[in-house]
Design an enzyme around this catalytic site. Structure first.
Site, PDB file in Angstrom:
ATOM      1  N   ASP A 164      -2.875  -2.615   3.255  1.00 49.15           N
ATOM      2  CA  ASP A 164      -3.105  -2.645   4.694  1.00 49.15           C
ATOM      3  C   ASP A 164      -4.274  -3.587   5.008  1.00 49.15           C
ATOM      4  O   ASP A 164      -5.192  -3.746   4.188  1.00 49.15           O
ATOM      5  CB  ASP A 164      -3.417  -1.235   5.213  1.00 49.15           C
ATOM      6  CG  ASP A 164      -2.165  -0.377   5.351  1.00 49.15           C
ATOM      7  OD1 ASP A 164      -1.057  -0.928   5.234  1.00 49.15           O
ATOM      8  OD2 ASP A 164      -2.296   0.844   5.569  1.00 49.15           O
TER       9      ASP A 164
ATOM     10  N   GLU B  17       0.819  -1.216   0.000  1.00 52.97           N
ATOM     11  CA  GLU B  17       0.000   0.000   0.000  1.00 52.97           C
ATOM     12  C   GLU B  17       0.850   1.261   0.000  1.00 52.97           C
ATOM     13  O   GLU B  17       0.468   2.276  -0.555  1.00 52.97           O
ATOM     14  CB  GLU B  17      -0.932   0.014   1.216  1.00 52.97           C
ATOM     15  CG  GLU B  17      -1.835   1.236   1.260  1.00 52.97           C
ATOM     16  CD  GLU B  17      -3.010   1.077   2.199  1.00 52.97           C
ATOM     17  OE1 GLU B  17      -3.483   2.101   2.705  1.00 52.97           O
ATOM     18  OE2 GLU B  17      -3.462  -0.065   2.410  1.00 52.97           O
ATOM     19  N   LYS B  18       2.009   1.183   0.635  1.00 53.76           N
ATOM     20  CA  LYS B  18       2.871   2.363   0.717  1.00 53.76           C
ATOM     21  C   LYS B  18       4.324   1.932   0.743  1.00 53.76           C
ATOM     22  O   LYS B  18       4.630   0.749   1.030  1.00 53.76           O
ATOM     23  CB  LYS B  18       2.512   3.223   1.930  1.00 53.76           C
ATOM     24  CG  LYS B  18       2.462   2.458   3.231  1.00 53.76           C
ATOM     25  CD  LYS B  18       2.061   3.367   4.381  1.00 53.76           C
ATOM     26  CE  LYS B  18       0.602   3.690   4.412  1.00 53.76           C
ATOM     27  NZ  LYS B  18      -0.250   2.575   4.850  1.00 53.76           N
TER      28      LYS B  18
ATOM     29  N   TYR C 273      -0.239  -2.751  13.402  1.00 57.74           N
ATOM     30  CA  TYR C 273      -1.050  -1.911  12.526  1.00 57.74           C
ATOM     31  C   TYR C 273      -2.049  -1.063  13.324  1.00 57.74           C
ATOM     32  O   TYR C 273      -2.874  -1.606  14.067  1.00 57.74           O
ATOM     33  CB  TYR C 273      -1.793  -2.792  11.524  1.00 57.74           C
ATOM     34  CG  TYR C 273      -2.659  -2.024  10.543  1.00 57.74           C
ATOM     35  CD1 TYR C 273      -2.089  -1.180   9.617  1.00 57.74           C
ATOM     36  CD2 TYR C 273      -4.047  -2.161  10.574  1.00 57.74           C
ATOM     37  CE1 TYR C 273      -2.876  -0.479   8.723  1.00 57.74           C
ATOM     38  CE2 TYR C 273      -4.842  -1.474   9.686  1.00 57.74           C
ATOM     39  CZ  TYR C 273      -4.246  -0.624   8.769  1.00 57.74           C
ATOM     40  OH  TYR C 273      -5.030   0.074   7.882  1.00 57.74           O
TER      41      TYR C 273
ATOM     42  N   ARG D  93      -4.580   1.195  12.426  1.00 61.32           N
ATOM     43  CA  ARG D  93      -5.934   1.567  11.993  1.00 61.32           C
ATOM     44  C   ARG D  93      -6.899   0.396  12.166  1.00 61.32           C
ATOM     45  O   ARG D  93      -7.784   0.184  11.346  1.00 61.32           O
ATOM     46  CB  ARG D  93      -5.910   2.034  10.529  1.00 61.32           C
ATOM     47  CG  ARG D  93      -5.109   3.314  10.326  1.00 61.32           C
ATOM     48  CD  ARG D  93      -4.958   3.648   8.856  1.00 61.32           C
ATOM     49  NE  ARG D  93      -4.123   4.819   8.655  1.00 61.32           N
ATOM     50  CZ  ARG D  93      -4.563   6.003   8.262  1.00 61.32           C
ATOM     51  NH1 ARG D  93      -5.848   6.179   8.017  1.00 61.32           N
ATOM     52  NH2 ARG D  93      -3.755   7.019   8.105  1.00 61.32           N
TER      53      ARG D  93
ATOM     54  N   ASP E  16      -7.251  -3.826   6.078  1.00 60.53           N
ATOM     55  CA  ASP E  16      -8.578  -3.285   6.372  1.00 60.53           C
ATOM     56  C   ASP E  16      -9.325  -3.083   5.064  1.00 60.53           C
ATOM     57  O   ASP E  16      -8.805  -3.374   3.979  1.00 60.53           O
ATOM     58  CB  ASP E  16      -8.490  -1.975   7.167  1.00 60.53           C
ATOM     59  CG  ASP E  16      -7.695  -0.888   6.451  1.00 60.53           C
ATOM     60  OD1 ASP E  16      -7.445  -1.020   5.235  1.00 60.53           O
ATOM     61  OD2 ASP E  16      -7.324   0.104   7.102  1.00 60.53           O
TER      62      ASP E  16
END
Length: 658
Positions: free
Chosen positions: A103, A7-8, A328, A330, A105
């Protein structure tokens, strides 16, 4: 070649660190010695197209265009990250196997899935995509995650839910923001009236709370205490419990509003005998609180340190990505997988090596103890926020990072400490036909509460600060005197960061419809763990909320907007129900099509309502400078999208999202 799409960049580098060396670093990717390659998104590489991508006429904001309802949804590359999308396009073509490493989610699932879809991956290659769930960026945890890849198709409902949320927000925001901004100009409001599926009900909560405070009229209410004496000269007091016959003299909270009634009780019990009817003494145990999810962490950080929701999220993200000290952040889960329990000794050692705050507690912590936090049935893509096994001198952290690490470490450490134990005693006595109750609490074992300091133990004692003598049913006491206690009703307190977040996560308390409250019992909440902080900050930026010390208050523009909207758009009922349905999509209990059909029906009615009335409550109200500037640029809701977008079908969302 196997391609990991993270994701990043920070997550991409963490994956590359556990792949065979030497590494070849290219622009936007890292290639391992075995040919495996890691690349990454930079957040969202794609975004929903602006309205004029569907029809150039939509560049002008006009009521006759509304509602704007795309038939074929379009995604466009974000200009600032177009270069990375080009890198991914080339690598995806070369790859034999794709691994989704977004991520863990809903948002992370959709973010990478939409890139894979946009780049045209189809057939067997699309079906073979695997999912890598990483919640800890330290090498041992990343290796474990790479050993446990799952088929990406298992996560289709997660992505479909995120897709429905994204499109719902676009439809709701674009159409209602345009409708009310156009109508606002007609009464002289020079700004964008931003309306959102989640942000507007949050604003409504604050506006209604502010008005309840302003309209509040304090009233006296009365309590009666009986001061009691035993044969052995021991004293305690008990509080009068009004009978059903007193209900006409009470408010909705059961408080007695009649001074005359209370005075009559005092006069009747003075000097009278009192008979003990009930003595209930129980030994109770209180288990430690569960580890944090993001919302609970934000609430506690706001209460303890005055940190805003966004400041907490930023510091937590830094602890996760930069320092690799927590998992993580979030996450919406407060539970841990059972297999994680085996790591407890190493995590506890890391906590002890990283901070001196818990030296004494670690001496009594038992790594073999397993609290109710470990529960596989309540963990899927991600688990609670806990410290990692990394040892680190937290003196090197910023103040907010250090504060958050200690909060998270404490909440993990208490899982291995003894339960809090106490005796709770309730005594009921009868005096002159009236019922009086005394309560007391006696500490047996502080247990995990010792880690939260004396204040936590004192809070318990506030329930029953007195000591009760040994009493038995049928025992006769003497009421030495009755005491009239006059108090004043208090207005509601203004929202703070902590209480507004608590309201958003427990929104069922603010829902009036009993059936909706029932539906939301297990899935209530406005927004998600990852979006709540941003929603609050957005309302500040748009000038609808203001800070007064620690209090969050509504501005004149915020109140005017709420007054202009139909009540359904300002209450949490509708959007909280939608959140429940989005969760049902995640759980394979509902479909994308039904959700969108219901949304479109509600949207049509809201647009028609906007057309038929003017927001007179905003006449003479000055818009926030940022809102005026945005309108003069044309607003992001009205800017043209000059790129050629790829089309995706809303009807095919259930199959295309995952």
């Amino acid at each position: 070649m196997r391609l990991f799409i993270a994701e990043k960049p920070s997550l991409g580098r963490a994956i590359a660190d556990v792949l065979p060396r030497p590494h070849q670093k290219g622009e936007g990717f890292i290639r391992a010695a075995n040919g495996d390659t890691v690349s990454w998104c930079i957040g969202h590489l794609l975004e929903q197209a602006e309205p004029d991508a569907y029809d150039p006429a939509y560049k002008q904001w006009r009521l006759e265009h509304l509602p704007i309802l795309p038939q074929q949804w379009q995604l466009v590359p974000k200009p600032k990250t177009r270069k990375q999308l080009t890198v991914l396009r080339k690598l995806v073509r070369e790859a034999d196997q794709l691994v989704h490493a977004g991520d863990p989610d809903r948002e992370g699932q959709l973010l990478v899935d939409e890139v894979i879809d946009y780049l045209g991956v189809k057939g067997a290659k699309r079906d073979a995509v695997q999912r890598c769930l990483i919640s800890d960026l330290n090498p041992p945890a990343v290796r474990r995650a790479l050993e446990r890849l799952r088929p990406n198709r298992e996560f289709v409902p997660l992505a479909t839910s995120a897709l429905a949320r994204s499109r719902a927000d676009w439809l709701y925001g674009i159409n209602l923001t345009r409708a009310y901004t156009i109508q606002g100009r007609k009464v002289g409001y020079d700004g964008v009236l931003s309306v959102g599926r989640v942000q507007t009900p949050v604003l409504g909560l604050v506006v209604r709370r502010d008005r309840a405070i302003e309209d509040f009229v304090p009233k006296p209410f009365y309590e009666v205490l009986a001061h009691l004496l035993t044969e052995d000269g021991e004293r305690f007091h008990a509080k009068w419990q009004p009978s059903e016959a007193c209900r006409p003299f009470q408010d909705e909270d059961g408080r007695v509003l009649s001074r005359r009634l209370a005075e009559n009780v005092v006069s009747r019990i003075d000097g009278q005998p009192a008979t003990v009817l009930v003595v209930d003494r129980k030994r109770k145990r209180q288990a430690p609180p569960l580890p944090y999810n993001l919302s609970n962490l934000q609430i506690d950080a706001a209460k303890r340190y005055g940190l805003s929701a966004q400041a907490t999220l930023d510091a937590a993200q830094s602890l996760y990505e930069k320092h690799k000290l927590i998992t993580y952040p979030r996450s919406d889960s407060r539970h841990l997988p059972v297999e994680h329990h085996a790591r407890a000794p190493r995590v506890l050692q890391a906590i002890g090596a990283s901070t001196e705050a818990f030296v004494e507690a670690l001496k009594v912590a038992d790594p073999g103890r397993r609290s109710k936090a470990w529960n596989d049935s309540k963990v899927d893509a991600h688990h609670a926020i806990v410290p990692t096994e990394k040892k680190f001198d937290i003196a090197r952290l910023s103040q907010s990072e250090r504060q958050l690490y200690e909060l998270i470490a404490r909440q993990y450490l208490v899982q291995f400490m003894p339960d809090h134990e106490y005796y709770e005693t309730r005594v009921e006595v009868e005096i002159a036909g009236g019922r009086f109750v005394a309560r007391a609490r006696q500490l047996i074992e502080p247990g995990w509460k010792a880690l939260y300091g004396q204040k936590a133990l004192k809070d318990d004692a506030e329930d029953a600060q007195q000591l009760l003598p040994a009493l038995s049913v049928g025992q006769v006491l003497q009421c030495e005197r009755g005491e009239l206690v006059e108090k004043m009703t208090q207005p509601p307190k203004p929202f703070t960061d902590a209480t507004l977040l608590a309201a958003m996560t427990g929104i069922a308390r603010f829902v009036e419809d009993a059936e909706v409250r029932r539906i939301l019992k297990d899935t209530d909440g406005l927004g998600t763990e990852a979006t709540r902080a941003g929603i609050i900050e957005l309302l500040f930026r748009r000038g609808f909320l203001e800070r007064q010390g620690k209090s969050i208050r509504s501005s004149a523009a915020g109140r005017g907007l709420i007054d202009s909207l139909p009540q359904a758009a300002t209450l949490p009922d509708m959007t909280a129900t939608w959140e429940s349905r989005l969760e049902a999509i995640c759980q394979r209990e509902a479909g994308y099509g039904d959700f969108m059909t219901q949304l479109l029906t509600a949207l049509q009615a809201l647009v028609e309502g906007a057309r038929s009335s003017l927001p007179h409550s905003l006449a003479g109200v000055a818009a926030a400078p940022s809102s005026r500037r945005r309108r003069r640029r044309g607003s992001s809701a009205g800017k043209g999208a000059k790129r050629r977008p790829r089309r995706t079908s809303a009807a095919g969302a259930d199959t295309q999202a995952g």
